[in-house]
Design a protein around this motif. Sequence first.
Motif, short mmCIF file in Angstrom:
data_model
loop_
_atom_site.label_atom_id
_atom_site.label_comp_id
_atom_site.label_asym_id
_atom_site.label_seq_id
_atom_site.Cartn_x
_atom_site.Cartn_y
_atom_site.Cartn_z
N VAL A 335 44.83 74.59 24.22
CA VAL A 335 46.00 73.87 23.35
C VAL A 335 45.19 72.54 22.53
CG1 VAL A 335 47.98 72.44 23.42
CG2 VAL A 335 47.67 74.14 25.23
N GLY A 337 44.50 69.22 20.91
CA GLY A 337 44.63 68.23 21.23
C GLY A 337 44.86 67.79 22.76
N GLU A 338 44.68 69.03 23.56
CA GLU A 338 44.88 68.85 24.98
C GLU A 338 43.57 69.22 25.67
OE1 GLU A 338 46.93 70.97 29.05
OE2 GLU A 338 47.94 70.95 27.07
N HIS A 339 42.97 70.41 25.33
CA HIS A 339 41.81 71.08 25.57
C HIS A 339 40.56 70.77 24.77
CE1 HIS A 339 44.93 73.50 27.61
NE2 HIS A 339 44.33 73.12 28.82
N ARG A 362 40.26 59.10 25.68
CA ARG A 362 40.41 60.52 25.04
C ARG A 362 39.33 61.42 25.32
NH1 ARG A 362 42.51 62.23 18.87
NH2 ARG A 362 43.69 63.81 19.60
N ARG A 365 39.88 62.39 29.03
CA ARG A 365 40.83 63.46 28.99
C ARG A 365 40.49 64.94 28.62
NH1 ARG A 365 44.06 59.19 26.87
NH2 ARG A 365 43.91 60.16 24.72
N LEU A 366 39.88 65.18 27.48
CA LEU A 366 39.31 66.20 26.91
C LEU A 366 38.35 66.63 27.67
CD1 LEU A 366 39.08 65.35 23.11
CD2 LEU A 366 40.73 66.98 24.03
N ALA A 369 40.20 68.07 30.98
CA ALA A 369 41.12 69.17 30.51
C ALA A 369 40.39 70.58 30.09
CB ALA A 369 41.99 68.96 29.38
#
Length: 403
Positions: A335, A337-339, A362, A365-366, A369
């Motif tokens: 996805v 922006g998510e992965h 950020r 998070r990346l 993810a």
Amino acid sequence: MRILFLTPDVPYPPRSGGTIKSMSVLRHLQRAHQVRVLCFRRAPLTPEQEAWTTEAGPIETVPLRRGRSAWNLLRSYAAGVPLSVLRNRSRPMFRLAAEELASEPFDAAFADGWLMAQYVPAGYRGLRVLHEHNAEHLMWQRQAELETSFGRRAVVRLEHMRVRNYESAIVRRFDVVFAVSQDDRVALEGLGARSGSVGLLPNIPQEGLLDRPELQAPGEPTLLFLGTLGWPPNAEGLRRFLRSGFPLLRSRRPDVRLVVAGAGTPRWLERLISKTPGVEFAGAVLDPEPLYRRARAFVDVGVGGSGTRVKVLNAMARGLPVVSLPWGLEGLGAVPGEHALVAEDQRGLADLLGQILENDARWLRLSEAGRTLVRERYVPEIAFAELDAALGATSGDLTPDRD
């Protein structure tokens, strides 16, 4: 089952996307089946490869070295096959494969890639499996669309049609055909593969990357591109980035560095890398771990191609955030922006890379993810489930009917 595994290169050590996938599938098969390997050797085996062929056997290699040339292109026209198929055509391999399948009770012949399909005899009565690393005709079609020279575009378009015709013929000959992504599966089904015969065998990252400790966000603004630089989608994408996206990013962050690593670099690309400010050329690397640890982000600038990108899966598995053009995430189910971060053009790449250089939250998070996505989808026991099912479903009926 007893399986004859036909692969175009010695898959050890697995460093390119193709050999990483071949080695992953081979190791998976060897855990549950008796596997004999036939492959080409395009140079003398290294001591490391000699040791591997002894330990992981039975493995037999056949010498072959035939480059791209105008003469070979003309020969391929005369033979009625694509250039890549002619370059990988070998009488000793034809003879060896036929002898192996005739002399021993192999339950299945596994052609690891379209180039090896020619070595499964038409009269073979066991299970015939074709593993398509890419939908080759789709890759050639996209390459033709990227060509700017009229002459080269015409040659590539012709080769695309020849590849399409050849690929259409071979997918019809196999009982099971595996694609690496849903898009490739649809493309291969469109060539006339047997109804229900095309399954999914997704690419997975290099073994062991998920087991390594989590990375820490480095303070230095260093980007990494690591891939086979002789592959046209990588070379052309890097050319565009060095001439457009990276200079734009440097105008905003003069301290940013780009490390380019990989084998098979064309001379024109080496010259471009050497004269582009802020770019370091690492060449072919035996162990990319120091590069992963040093980099703030992995940038995939490749254009065109087909299938899915092993280099992107490797970066995600290692926990290195990925910033990519749309092609880099095709078929992965990631996805944006998510992965990973996805840009539509060079300006967008510069924008997103600038963000990942400055935003630690950020970055984290990346990183997390991406690793989670790989753990959930791209490990052998999950990704290779359809292969296991195909072999298990036929283990009781090893002589399927032929058309």
